[in-house]
Each structure stands twice: as structure tokens, then as C-alpha cells.
Design a protein around this motif. Sequence first.
Motif, PDB file in Angstrom:
ATOM      1  N   THR A  96      33.710  37.677  49.429  1.00  0.00           N
ATOM      2  CA  THR A  96      34.560  37.443  48.121  1.00  0.00           C
ATOM      3  C   THR A  96      35.910  36.352  48.748  1.00  0.00           C
ATOM      4  OG1 THR A  96      34.129  39.360  47.084  1.00  0.00           O
ATOM      5  CG2 THR A  96      35.984  38.315  46.681  1.00  0.00           C
ATOM      6  N   ILE A  97      36.478  36.657  49.832  1.00  0.00           N
ATOM      7  CA  ILE A  97      37.585  35.972  50.424  1.00  0.00           C
ATOM      8  C   ILE A  97      37.146  34.459  50.812  1.00  0.00           C
ATOM      9  CG2 ILE A  97      39.427  35.821  52.026  1.00  0.00           C
ATOM     10  CD1 ILE A  97      39.869  38.701  51.477  1.00  0.00           C
ATOM     11  N   ASN A  98      36.106  34.787  51.692  1.00  0.00           N
ATOM     12  CA  ASN A  98      35.811  33.344  52.528  1.00  0.00           C
ATOM     13  C   ASN A  98      34.872  32.299  51.723  1.00  0.00           C
ATOM     14  OD1 ASN A  98      37.450  33.846  54.994  1.00  0.00           O
ATOM     15  ND2 ASN A  98      35.806  35.422  55.239  1.00  0.00           N
ATOM     16  N   LYS A  99      34.030  33.133  51.085  1.00  0.00           N
ATOM     17  CA  LYS A  99      32.931  32.247  50.294  1.00  0.00           C
ATOM     18  C   LYS A  99      33.299  31.608  48.957  1.00  0.00           C
ATOM     19  CE  LYS A  99      29.003  32.818  53.328  1.00  0.00           C
ATOM     20  NZ  LYS A  99      27.580  33.159  53.074  1.00  0.00           N
ATOM     21  N   LYS A 100      34.230  32.576  48.266  1.00  0.00           N
ATOM     22  CA  LYS A 100      34.622  32.105  46.920  1.00  0.00           C
ATOM     23  C   LYS A 100      35.833  31.977  46.546  1.00  0.00           C
ATOM     24  CE  LYS A 100      30.643  35.168  45.572  1.00  0.00           C
ATOM     25  NZ  LYS A 100      30.035  35.401  46.800  1.00  0.00           N
ATOM     26  N   LEU A 101      36.933  32.715  47.098  1.00  0.00           N
ATOM     27  CA  LEU A 101      38.418  32.637  46.901  1.00  0.00           C
ATOM     28  C   LEU A 101      38.649  31.157  47.502  1.00  0.00           C
ATOM     29  CD1 LEU A 101      39.553  36.232  46.628  1.00  0.00           C
ATOM     30  CD2 LEU A 101      39.153  34.694  44.775  1.00  0.00           C
ATOM     31  N   ILE A 149      45.522  33.023  43.685  1.00  0.00           N
ATOM     32  CA  ILE A 149      46.471  33.737  44.750  1.00  0.00           C
ATOM     33  C   ILE A 149      46.407  35.299  44.722  1.00  0.00           C
ATOM     34  CG2 ILE A 149      48.688  33.819  45.754  1.00  0.00           C
ATOM     35  CD1 ILE A 149      48.869  30.911  45.135  1.00  0.00           C
ATOM     36  N   HIS A 150      46.690  35.666  43.340  1.00  0.00           N
ATOM     37  CA  HIS A 150      46.645  37.187  42.928  1.00  0.00           C
ATOM     38  C   HIS A 150      45.438  37.862  43.522  1.00  0.00           C
ATOM     39  CE1 HIS A 150      46.849  40.543  39.536  1.00  0.00           C
ATOM     40  NE2 HIS A 150      47.100  41.213  40.925  1.00  0.00           N
ATOM     41  N   ILE A 151      44.317  37.319  43.054  1.00  0.00           N
ATOM     42  CA  ILE A 151      42.907  37.798  43.264  1.00  0.00           C
ATOM     43  C   ILE A 151      43.048  37.931  44.872  1.00  0.00           C
ATOM     44  CG2 ILE A 151      40.523  37.605  43.267  1.00  0.00           C
ATOM     45  CD1 ILE A 151      40.775  36.067  40.562  1.00  0.00           C
ATOM     46  N   TYR A 152      43.291  36.780  45.437  1.00  0.00           N
ATOM     47  CA  TYR A 152      43.005  37.071  46.984  1.00  0.00           C
ATOM     48  C   TYR A 152      44.041  37.959  47.859  1.00  0.00           C
ATOM     49  CZ  TYR A 152      43.043  34.811  51.685  1.00  0.00           C
ATOM     50  OH  TYR A 152      42.795  34.567  53.029  1.00  0.00           O
ATOM     51  N   LEU A 153      45.240  38.056  47.265  1.00  0.00           N
ATOM     52  CA  LEU A 153      46.155  39.179  47.982  1.00  0.00           C
ATOM     53  C   LEU A 153      45.671  40.490  47.442  1.00  0.00           C
ATOM     54  CD1 LEU A 153      49.863  37.712  47.316  1.00  0.00           C
ATOM     55  CD2 LEU A 153      48.460  37.532  49.317  1.00  0.00           C
ATOM     56  N   GLU A 154      45.112  40.741  46.236  1.00  0.00           N
ATOM     57  CA  GLU A 154      44.648  41.880  45.699  1.00  0.00           C
ATOM     58  C   GLU A 154      43.629  42.354  46.669  1.00  0.00           C
ATOM     59  OE1 GLU A 154      46.020  44.988  43.482  1.00  0.00           O
ATOM     60  OE2 GLU A 154      46.451  43.027  42.703  1.00  0.00           O
ATOM     61  N   PHE A 155      42.682  41.790  47.048  1.00  0.00           N
ATOM     62  CA  PHE A 155      41.541  42.149  47.830  1.00  0.00           C
ATOM     63  C   PHE A 155      41.833  42.337  49.123  1.00  0.00           C
ATOM     64  CE2 PHE A 155      38.702  40.569  44.173  1.00  0.00           C
ATOM     65  CZ  PHE A 155      38.183  41.720  44.353  1.00  0.00           C
ATOM     66  N   GLN A 156      42.666  41.425  49.788  1.00  0.00           N
ATOM     67  CA  GLN A 156      43.197  41.410  51.409  1.00  0.00           C
ATOM     68  C   GLN A 156      43.934  42.592  51.470  1.00  0.00           C
ATOM     69  OE1 GLN A 156      45.193  38.290  53.037  1.00  0.00           O
ATOM     70  NE2 GLN A 156      47.016  39.150  52.162  1.00  0.00           N
ATOM     71  N   ASN A 157      44.596  43.136  50.608  1.00  0.00           N
ATOM     72  CA  ASN A 157      45.796  44.041  50.817  1.00  0.00           C
ATOM     73  C   ASN A 157      44.847  45.543  50.496  1.00  0.00           C
ATOM     74  OD1 ASN A 157      48.524  43.557  51.323  1.00  0.00           O
ATOM     75  ND2 ASN A 157      47.819  41.732  50.113  1.00  0.00           N
ATOM     76  N   ILE A 158      44.058  45.615  49.703  1.00  0.00           N
ATOM     77  CA  ILE A 158      43.366  46.855  49.431  1.00  0.00           C
ATOM     78  C   ILE A 158      42.536  47.179  50.457  1.00  0.00           C
ATOM     79  CG2 ILE A 158      41.860  48.060  47.684  1.00  0.00           C
ATOM     80  CD1 ILE A 158      43.205  46.909  45.345  1.00  0.00           C
ATOM     81  N   TYR A 159      41.705  46.093  51.107  1.00  0.00           N
ATOM     82  CA  TYR A 159      40.742  46.267  51.791  1.00  0.00           C
ATOM     83  C   TYR A 159      41.186  45.830  53.194  1.00  0.00           C
ATOM     84  CZ  TYR A 159      37.921  47.278  47.760  1.00  0.00           C
ATOM     85  OH  TYR A 159      37.376  48.141  46.404  1.00  0.00           O
ATOM     86  N   ALA A 160      42.233  45.834  53.459  1.00  0.00           N
ATOM     87  CA  ALA A 160      42.719  45.208  54.715  1.00  0.00           C
ATOM     88  C   ALA A 160      41.715  45.734  55.803  1.00  0.00           C
ATOM     89  CB  ALA A 160      44.336  45.764  55.150  1.00  0.00           C
ATOM     90  N   HIS A 161      41.395  46.925  55.918  1.00  0.00           N
ATOM     91  CA  HIS A 161      40.906  47.715  57.038  1.00  0.00           C
ATOM     92  C   HIS A 161      39.306  46.865  57.101  1.00  0.00           C
ATOM     93  CE1 HIS A 161      39.560  49.747  53.377  1.00  0.00           C
ATOM     94  NE2 HIS A 161      38.608  50.252  54.098  1.00  0.00           N
ATOM     95  N   LEU A 162      39.044  46.109  56.296  1.00  0.00           N
ATOM     96  CA  LEU A 162      37.558  45.606  56.212  1.00  0.00           C
ATOM     97  C   LEU A 162      37.645  44.286  56.625  1.00  0.00           C
ATOM     98  CD1 LEU A 162      35.936  47.286  53.120  1.00  0.00           C
ATOM     99  CD2 LEU A 162      35.739  47.753  55.369  1.00  0.00           C
ATOM    100  N   LEU A 163      38.867  43.691  56.643  1.00  0.00           N
ATOM    101  CA  LEU A 163      38.894  42.005  56.716  1.00  0.00           C
ATOM    102  C   LEU A 163      38.284  41.580  58.437  1.00  0.00           C
ATOM    103  CD1 LEU A 163      42.412  41.269  55.201  1.00  0.00           C
ATOM    104  CD2 LEU A 163      40.091  40.931  54.384  1.00  0.00           C
ATOM    105  N   SER A 164      38.107  40.399  58.373  1.00  0.00           N
ATOM    106  CA  SER A 164      37.451  39.994  59.679  1.00  0.00           C
ATOM    107  C   SER A 164      38.489  38.817  60.250  1.00  0.00           C
ATOM    108  CB  SER A 164      36.035  39.344  59.669  1.00  0.00           C
ATOM    109  OG  SER A 164      36.095  38.239  58.443  1.00  0.00           O
ATOM    110  N   GLU A 165      39.571  38.870  59.657  1.00  0.00           N
ATOM    111  CA  GLU A 165      40.514  37.781  59.918  1.00  0.00           C
ATOM    112  C   GLU A 165      41.892  38.302  59.581  1.00  0.00           C
ATOM    113  OE1 GLU A 165      40.495  34.753  56.256  1.00  0.00           O
ATOM    114  OE2 GLU A 165      38.918  34.641  57.669  1.00  0.00           O
TER     115      GLU A 165
END
Length: 339
Positions: A96-101, A149-165
Motif C-alpha cells: 500500500t505504501i510503496n506501490k500505491k501511495l 499524506i493522511h492515508i500514508y501517515l495513518e497506515f505507517q503509524n498504525i502498522y509501524a511494526h510491519l514496515l520495511s523502512e
Amino acid sequence: MSNGLEVFNKILFLNLRPWMQGQVSEQKYLELLQEVQKEHYQFQPLFKVTFPKPVNNKRKYYAFLMENAAISYFNSIHSLISRANDNGKKYWVNDTINKKLKPKLKEAQQVIKENGYTREAINTTSNTTNYEDLRDNSYIIQLLKFHLIHIYLEFQNIYAHLLSEDQLTEEEIRQYYFSEAVIDKPVLTKADEVKLPATSVQIKVEPEEKSLPVYKLDFRPEEKGVLPFDVMIKNPDRFASFEEELYSHDLIDNNRNFKNIHGQLQELAAVYYVLIRKGYFNKMNLQKRKEITPLDVRKFLDHRYAASTIKQFNIWKNDPDGLAAFIEKYYWLAALPTC
């Protein structure tokens, strides 16, 4: 599935481009506004977009359209992630973050730059029709930018433990993607409490995990036939970053021991091949003037992670098509940088 950002794509490039609508009356925009279906959060968001209220029906229509599109996207992806297994969750968050947002942020900046739809243009002082359109269109595209930007921040903060960066702040996103040198104040602020429906999916924000200790050296007792770290590794810093990925994807524990949960043996052996292909190891053992082989790599990594991948490593060696198909399913492997 489609990328879920169709409304934003239509506003940037297709039939919803506000600058291609011609002379649509305020009454017509009011009618369009009333046709937009109201979406409701199925989870408690962390942020909200704090932006000047729309002053006419054109702005109100686009603002309501984008807000509902964002909520719908949030709900659909959250639902998808909640039903996925651990590997699936990691895949969908990073996909979601890397290929879409990220591509959509770049596309928004492209439209802003090509058309002059800056935040300053929202307050352009002229009463001609062209300048009225410029003000409205700038408002719409700038608001679209902040919804992304809202969508980006929402996902990266809720799922911070799953991020690869690493995580980004609003300021960093605006500076990197939109070349905003000075950020006066944040537009993304703390969300109000949302009254959730009884059947909503409750999203739990996981506590941040401990980081993996950085070992740019050998840390286990010497073993016959296993080459040392400084002979094997081309770039210790890049290799250390890779090991953080290995840890974040639950393949090793804090002591670098392979967890060997069901199915992970295939994954770890595939990791070895990815590292070889992406050049993480020296080609030659200069001390003995001998070529470093895939067998040397397998022995080195098995020893480092207290693993035994010999059988699966050989299976992948004899099944390159199967290996390629397997790697394709694991986004983080394909996304590992070359060395």
C-alpha cells in the motif's frame, strides 16, 4: 484487486479533473454533492486533515468526494489486512505504501507543478474567471495532496511494526515529495474520537519492538568450513540493514537465532539466494585467492543464524522457476536493495 485510489486518480488525470469541467454551475455542483454517499470509519483514525473550509459548492463537492474516498480506502485496506496472515499483513502494508501511495504522491506533485496549483495560488488576488478557477483548482489539488499524506501517515503509524523502512513525518513527506522548504504548521492533526459501529474492526496499535543489536562481525564460535564475516560481507552497513529486515519479518530472534516457524525454512533459503543475486557477498576470498561460492554463503548464513537450510537450499537450486515464483510472493525480498 484495483489500487483503491480510483477517485484520486480520476481527479488528477481523468474525468474528474476540476480544470476540465467547463463552466459548471454552483447549482449543478450542489446536486452532485448530494449524490455522494457518506462513508463512515470502521476504526478509530489517528489523524484528520485540518484545512480551510470550502467556500463554494465546487470545493464542497470535491472535498466531500475525497474525504469519503479516503475513508472508503481506509476501511477496505484495514479489513483486508485484518483477515490476512502475518506475511500477508506485512505484504499489504508495504505494498500500500510503496506501490500505491508513493507513486500517487509523486503524481500529485506533477499536477501541482505543471498547473501552478500551489497553496499560494488558493489566495491569488484577482476577480477574473481564470483566477477564480485557479483558486478553486488549487484548493482541490492541495486538499487531495493532504488526503494522500493522511492515508500514508495513518497506515505507517498504525502498522509501524510491519514496515520495511523508516517512518516519515508530515514535514518530511511535504519536503521530499512536494519540495516545500518551509513548513509553517502541520495540516494533519490528532483525529477526533469516532463513534464506531458495533461490528467495526478494532485496530490495535502495536507497541514498537526492540531493535536488533548491530553486529558487523562474527559473534559465534569459529566453525570449520565457515568463512569469517570480513571475508564474506561486501558492505557491512548494508548487511546490517538487511538483518534488521530479517528480524522485523520474524525470521530471527533478538539473538539472531532462526525461529524456524512452519514454512520459514523455505523463506530463509530463498533469502540466501536473493542476497547472492543482489551482491551482498564478496566474489573472492582474497586471503586464499579462491572464489566464494553459494555453498560458502549457505554455510556462513546457517552458522550465523543457527539454522540448517541445506535441503531447502538445494531444492531451490534445482527449481529456479519455483524460487522466482516464491520470491514474487514476498514483497520484502523483492524490495531488498542491491549491494
